[in-house]
Design an enzyme around this catalytic site. Sequence first.
Site, PDB file in Angstrom:
ATOM      1  N   ASP A  10       0.886  -1.168   0.000  1.00 47.76           N
ATOM      2  CA  ASP A  10       0.000   0.000   0.000  1.00 47.76           C
ATOM      3  C   ASP A  10       0.916   1.209   0.000  1.00 47.76           C
ATOM      4  OD1 ASP A  10      -1.557   2.172   0.627  1.00 47.76           O
ATOM      5  OD2 ASP A  10      -2.557   1.228   2.342  1.00 47.76           O
ATOM      6  N   TYR A 227       2.132   0.044  14.802  1.00 50.84           N
ATOM      7  CA  TYR A 227       1.133  -0.088  13.739  1.00 50.84           C
ATOM      8  C   TYR A 227       1.465   0.822  12.566  1.00 50.84           C
ATOM      9  CZ  TYR A 227      -3.219  -0.272  11.192  1.00 50.84           C
ATOM     10  OH  TYR A 227      -4.164  -0.451  10.202  1.00 50.84           O
ATOM     11  N   LYS A 230      -2.405  -2.463   7.860  1.00 54.12           N
ATOM     12  CA  LYS A 230      -2.680  -3.902   7.895  1.00 54.12           C
ATOM     13  C   LYS A 230      -1.846  -4.617   6.845  1.00 54.12           C
ATOM     14  CE  LYS A 230      -5.085  -5.637  10.997  1.00 54.12           C
ATOM     15  NZ  LYS A 230      -4.532  -6.760  11.756  1.00 54.12           N
TER      16      LYS A 230
HETATM   17  C1  F6R Z   1      -7.381  -0.428   7.921  1.00 53.22           C
HETATM   18  C2  F6R Z   1      -7.098   0.900   7.414  1.00 53.22           C
HETATM   19  C3  F6R Z   1      -8.038   1.988   7.725  1.00 53.22           C
HETATM   20  C4  F6R Z   1      -7.397   3.045   8.615  1.00 53.22           C
HETATM   21  C5  F6R Z   1      -8.398   4.153   8.986  1.00 53.22           C
HETATM   22  C6  F6R Z   1      -7.756   5.276   9.772  1.00 53.22           C
HETATM   23  O1  F6R Z   1      -6.408  -1.322   7.516  1.00 53.22           O
HETATM   24  O2  F6R Z   1      -6.120   1.122   6.744  1.00 53.22           O
HETATM   25  O3  F6R Z   1      -9.223   1.501   8.321  1.00 53.22           O
HETATM   26  O4  F6R Z   1      -6.875   2.447   9.766  1.00 53.22           O
HETATM   27  O5  F6R Z   1      -8.960   4.720   7.824  1.00 53.22           O
HETATM   28  O6  F6R Z   1      -6.676   5.742   9.040  1.00 53.22           O
HETATM   29  P1  F6R Z   1      -5.713   6.912   9.542  1.00 53.22           P
HETATM   30  O7  F6R Z   1      -5.231   6.513  10.908  1.00 53.22           O
HETATM   31  O8  F6R Z   1      -4.646   6.901   8.498  1.00 53.22           O
HETATM   32  O9  F6R Z   1      -6.544   8.154   9.545  1.00 53.22           O
HETATM   33 MG    MG Z   2      -3.868   2.421   3.102  1.00 51.73          MG
HETATM   34 MG    MG Z   3      -4.807  -2.192   2.246  1.00 51.81          MG
END
Ligand code: F6R
Ligand code: MG
Ligand code: MG
Length: 363
Positions: A10, A227, A230
């Site tokens: 990603d 973290y 994913k």
């Molecule tokens: C799950 C994922 C999303 C983000 C969520 C918050 O794998 O990538 O659910 O965790 O959109 O994202 P941030 O912390 O980047 O605002």
């Molecule tokens: Mg992403």
């Molecule tokens: Mg992804």
Amino acid sequence: MLTLSVIKADIGGYVGHTNIHPDLLEKAQEMLAKAKSQRLLIDFHATHVGDDLQLIMTHERGDEDEKVHKLAFDIFMACTEVARGLKLYGAGQDLLSEAFSGNVRGMGPGVAEMTFEERPSEPVIVFMADKTSAGAWNFPLYKMFADPFNTAGLVISDSLHQGFAFEIQDVKGHKKITLNGPEEIYDMLMFLGAPSRYAVKRVMSRSNNDIAAVSSTERLAEVAGRYVGKDDPVCVVRCQGNFPAVGEVLEPFALPFTVEGWMRGSHNGPLMPVGFKQATPSRFDGPPRVIAAGFQIANGKLVGPRDMFDDPSFDGARQQANVIADYLRQHGPFEPHRLPLDEMEYTTMSGIMRKLGNRFSDL
Ligand code: F6R
Ligand code: MG
Ligand code: MG
């Protein structure tokens, strides 16, 4: 010998974490085509599931080849630049390092590679999932290669009757073990049923030791120590002949089984099998998706892909996934929708405990 390498990362989402921008795919295709013209690759296919860019490549250089991994790394770096230009979300998010050191393993991208003698006909399915983690393949791989209620060939085909060997990795303890189906399935299930810790890396035929399946088992959080997104894993499965038939390989996904991931990598949800066009997890950043790209490999050429879940026989699974998603979402921040405390990818617990710790008293 032919090597099939699937390397993914990603490196920027469009919009948010739901999809990738077409400019990234275009950039990846351009660089892959150049590598093909220089004969580093025999063939390639670039695609995406959700916000993950997937590079599917064939070559004759074996697993973990430095040049092929460097190509993938350079593509992710170049696509990160494109993503930065468009201010896409989380540009470069999976690249933990900007300097390549021989192998993309441990640098953030997910890798599934297998090297084999191409058969007279070589049907292969590449499964790619978004908003979940490596252990998500435990359930379907067990069903394909060890469950006679899924795979009729285990019972009625001579070439499958001897069973399959599973290489299982302890992704936290950094150890591995190989267990044999069918004799050791009760031992095996003790591990496979705990997918946040144990993940199937490889499956081998026990009739000739040929590689049957391989998955990416990188856990980004383990690699980075925090973290960073994913793992959104991939899995390659060879089909027919000494392996389960295409239909037996797809069959486990008729149940939208529960996986961890979804919103903020911190929720349980159903894994929804979808066609390529629906690989855009939007509701609560989900529910988690899986696509299946089918190829016939001909002298290393990737003939395909066929969009294997673009079939009405998976409508029931999609509908059931939506029912399960509705049901789980109503739990809001409660388990078992929210993951147990030590499995969540995001947590505010330490801050809350700093604030409230001294208000706890003995019972
Ligand atoms: C799950 C994922 C999303 C983000 C969520 C918050 O794998 O990538 O659910 O965790 O959109 O994202 P941030 O912390 O980047 O605002
Ligand atoms: Mg992403
Ligand atoms: Mg992804």
